[in-house]
Enzyme design. Sequence first.
Site, PDB file in Angstrom:
ATOM      1  N   GLY A 171       0.831  -1.194   0.000  1.00 54.47           N
ATOM      2  CA  GLY A 171       0.000   0.000   0.000  1.00 54.47           C
ATOM      3  C   GLY A 171       0.866   1.244   0.000  1.00 54.47           C
ATOM      4  O   GLY A 171       2.035   1.223   0.389  1.00 54.47           O
ATOM      5  N   CYS A 172       0.286   2.365  -0.441  1.00 54.55           N
ATOM      6  CA  CYS A 172       1.061   3.606  -0.571  1.00 54.55           C
ATOM      7  C   CYS A 172       1.460   4.171   0.790  1.00 54.55           C
ATOM      8  O   CYS A 172       2.636   4.483   1.020  1.00 54.55           O
ATOM      9  CB  CYS A 172       0.271   4.627  -1.377  1.00 54.55           C
TER      10      CYS A 172
END
Length: 359
Positions: A171-172
Site C-alpha cells: 500500500g502507498c
Amino acid sequence: MNKAMNKAVQTAVVGVTGYAGAELARLLLHHPLLQGVPPVFAGRVEDKDLARGGVPLTEIHPQLAGSHGADDLKQEPFSWELMRERGVEVLFLATPHELSRELAPEALEQGLRVIDLSGAWRLTEPEDRAVYAFEDEGTQQALATQQQAVYGAPELHRKCIAGAKLVANPGCYATSVILAVKPLVAAGLVDLHHGIVADAKSGVSGAGKAATAKTHFMYAADNLSAYGVFSHRHTGELLEQIGLEREEIIFTPHLLPIPRGILSTIYVRFKEAQTRESVTKVYEEFFAGSPMVRFYKNGLPQIQYSVRTNYSDIGFELDASGRQAVIVSCLDNLLKGAAGQAVQNLNVMQGWPESEGLE
C-alpha cells in the site's frame, strides 16, 4: 547485463482505467527493456464497449496519445484465452481487492506470474486481513494462494521477489511508513514501549478514481481531514513488515487537498541517546543497493521533490537529547506507492536493474 536478463517479457494489465492503471500503462510503454512488446490491456468482459471490439487506450487516457505505440492499442475483453493467445507471462492486476482474490489464483493455475496492486494478498495474518472481510477467507484456495504471495517491497524482500510467482504490491501509506521506520526498529534503536506515532497525509488520488462524497472537489479543496483512525487497512502491513505489536504504533491518515503525493511525519523515541551520524549510518547501511530510496543527510523531504518520481525520500531531525527523532517520508502514491513500485518489482523478477525505466 547478460542476454538472458535482456529478454523482453510479455505483460498484461487488468484494470488500466484507474489512476494507477494509467501510470502503469505509461511506465510499461516507455520501459527500455519492453520496447517492441507492448502490454496487453484487458477489462471486464461484461463491459459492452469492450465487447464491440475493444476501447482505444488513448480514448481511456488521452495523455498517452503518441506515446510509444499507445495509439494502436486497445483495452480488450478479459479472458484466459486472450492471455494464452498473446503469450502473456506476467499479469498486473490493478483491480479491486475482491476481483484480485478471484483472478490471482486462476492466473497462477495458468502458469502466469502475478503482480497485484490491490490489498488482496498483502497480509499473512488472519486478524490483519479481517479489515477487508474477504468472502473467501479461510478457504483452501485462498490459503494456498496466500502462502505463495511475497510482499512486494524490494528494499525488504528483494531476494524473495526475484523468484516469486505472486507479488503483493504494498500500500502507498504503508510504503511511506515502513521504509522510514523499519531500519531503526531492525537495528534495535527504537523504544517500542514508548510507542511510534505515524501521522500520514495523502493526496486525493490515493482514494482511487471512483468519486465519493469525501473526495469530490467541494469537500477536499481548502480542507484537511483525518480518517480511518485506529482502523485503516494499511495498519496490518505496518505491524507485519516492521515487526510491531498493535499497541506499539499509532497510524493516522489524512486527506490533503492536492492531487497526489504522501508525506508521513513519524515520531520515535530511542532506547539510548543517538547522534546524527549514528542514525544516518543505520539508514545508509539498510538502504545500500536500494536505488529508489533517497536519504537526506541534511534537511527534510517535501512532496514536491518526490511527486511524479518513483523515489521514496526519507530524512530526519534529532532533538538535543538524542533520544527523540522526527522522521519525514515522502513519495508519490501513484508511483512508488503503486504503479512505479509494481514495475520495480517486475525488474527484480526479471533480473533487470531495479531502477530500469523508473529514473
